[in-house]
Design an enzyme around this catalytic site. Structure first.
Site, PDB file in Angstrom:
ATOM      1  N   HIS A 105       0.794  -1.226   0.000  1.00  0.00           N
ATOM      2  CA  HIS A 105       0.000   0.000   0.000  1.00  0.00           C
ATOM      3  C   HIS A 105       0.828   1.279   0.000  1.00  0.00           C
ATOM      4  O   HIS A 105       0.274   2.367   0.163  1.00  0.00           O
ATOM      5  CB  HIS A 105      -0.945   0.017   1.202  1.00  0.00           C
ATOM      6  CG  HIS A 105      -2.061  -0.978   1.107  1.00  0.00           C
ATOM      7  ND1 HIS A 105      -3.029  -0.899   0.136  1.00  0.00           N
ATOM      8  CD2 HIS A 105      -2.342  -2.084   1.845  1.00  0.00           C
ATOM      9  CE1 HIS A 105      -3.881  -1.911   0.293  1.00  0.00           C
ATOM     10  NE2 HIS A 105      -3.481  -2.646   1.310  1.00  0.00           N
TER      11      HIS A 105
ATOM     12  N   GLN B  75      -1.905 -13.300   5.700  1.00  0.00           N
ATOM     13  CA  GLN B  75      -2.992 -12.404   6.074  1.00  0.00           C
ATOM     14  C   GLN B  75      -4.345 -13.056   5.784  1.00  0.00           C
ATOM     15  O   GLN B  75      -4.586 -13.575   4.685  1.00  0.00           O
ATOM     16  CB  GLN B  75      -2.879 -11.071   5.326  1.00  0.00           C
ATOM     17  CG  GLN B  75      -1.702 -10.247   5.792  1.00  0.00           C
ATOM     18  CD  GLN B  75      -1.757  -8.798   5.353  1.00  0.00           C
ATOM     19  OE1 GLN B  75      -0.737  -8.126   5.329  1.00  0.00           O
ATOM     20  NE2 GLN B  75      -2.934  -8.292   5.011  1.00  0.00           N
TER      21      GLN B  75
ATOM     22  N   GLU C  70      -8.053 -12.249   5.166  1.00  0.00           N
ATOM     23  CA  GLU C  70      -8.729 -11.019   4.757  1.00  0.00           C
ATOM     24  C   GLU C  70     -10.065 -11.248   4.054  1.00  0.00           C
ATOM     25  O   GLU C  70     -10.574 -10.344   3.389  1.00  0.00           O
ATOM     26  CB  GLU C  70      -7.809 -10.201   3.837  1.00  0.00           C
ATOM     27  CG  GLU C  70      -6.502  -9.816   4.516  1.00  0.00           C
ATOM     28  CD  GLU C  70      -5.631  -8.937   3.650  1.00  0.00           C
ATOM     29  OE1 GLU C  70      -5.666  -7.714   3.835  1.00  0.00           O
ATOM     30  OE2 GLU C  70      -4.916  -9.482   2.775  1.00  0.00           O
TER      31      GLU C  70
ATOM     32  N   ASP D  19      -9.840  -5.156   5.099  1.00  0.00           N
ATOM     33  CA  ASP D  19     -10.251  -5.908   3.911  1.00  0.00           C
ATOM     34  C   ASP D  19     -11.265  -6.986   4.273  1.00  0.00           C
ATOM     35  O   ASP D  19     -12.157  -7.306   3.481  1.00  0.00           O
ATOM     36  CB  ASP D  19      -9.036  -6.540   3.230  1.00  0.00           C
ATOM     37  CG  ASP D  19      -8.312  -5.554   2.335  1.00  0.00           C
ATOM     38  OD1 ASP D  19      -8.933  -4.565   1.921  1.00  0.00           O
ATOM     39  OD2 ASP D  19      -7.119  -5.765   2.045  1.00  0.00           O
TER      40      ASP D  19
END
Length: 233
Positions: free
Chosen positions: A29, A130, A132, A158
């Site tokens: 990001h 992760q 998500e 997310d």
């Protein structure tokens, strides 16, 4: 630790003087290119600050490049299934995996380590997946059980969007996060979350969470600036 989103080795050097245990370069990001990551990894070695990298994708060349630079580990977004986790592990590991070997990069001491030593050093990099999405929550226990996966990190923002919410603290999202945390802990793995406040960190610590990414270099700098700009009456 904290996320580092500013493309600067000086930020890494400064944070290396803090008491943080690690930091995470956010290549998903933030505008961190390969050259920038390399310089920041160099600063991490100089400052004794382990750096993981949140990679922007699960492509084998991305994984290879980051690990060759000497990253302490990978934070891997959107690991939704056992197959996803197994593929990441395979691309990240030498022994029992498919990672291409060269003894010349930083992780191998620029050719100063013998091949066996380099293989051992390379395979020590952490892999944190992760969670998500709902599919990932359902598969969390199986993902955590994959050999080579060191932990789960619950991406609540997310996860909220995938569940149809616009609030990462919605009760249903909290329940899904708690379920994933429990799955990681039951497997004896790292259970990680992102937090933006001390109170939230402590609340998750009480649930057994043992790996925290607290804010980012940007938020820490902004908060410190705001706190010092307006003295109390």
């Amino acid at each position: 630790g904290t996320f580092i989103k500013t493309n600067s080795p000086h930020v890494v050097e400064v944070l290396g003087t803090s008491t943080l245990d690690f930091d995470v370069l956010d290549a998903e990001h933030a505008p961190l290119d390969r050259a920038g990551l390399d310089l920041m990894m160099m600063a991490s070695r100089a400052g004794g600050l382990p750096l993981l990298v949140r990679i922007p994708d699960k492509n084998p060349p991305t994984i290879l490049s980051v690990l060759d630079m000497g990253a302490a580990g990978l934070l891997v977004p959107h690991v939704d299934s056992v197959a996803d986790a197994q593929a990441v592990v395979a691309h990240a590991k030498f022994r029992g995996g498919q990672r291409g070997f060269s003894g010349s990069p930083r992780f191998a001491g620029y050719g100063t380590l013998g091949m066996k030593q380099a293989l051992t050093a390379g395979d020590q990099a952490m892999i944190i997946c992760q969670i998500e999405g709902p599919e990932a929550v359902t598969a969390a226990a199986d993902i955590a059980a994959v050999p080579g996966v060191d932990g789960l990190f619950i991406g609540r923002a997310d996860l909220a969007l995938a569940m149809g919410f616009e609030d990462s603290r919605h009760p249903d999202v909290a329940d899904a996060a708690d379920s994933s945390i429990a799955a990681a802990l039951a497997a004896g793995k790292i259970a990680g979350v992102f937090t933006a406040s001390i109170a939230e960190r402590d609340a998750y610590a009480a649930k057994g969470v043992n790996w925290f990414v607290f804010g980012s270099d940007q938020s820490l700098m902004r908060q410190a600036a705001d706190a010092s700009a307006h003295p109390s009456p």
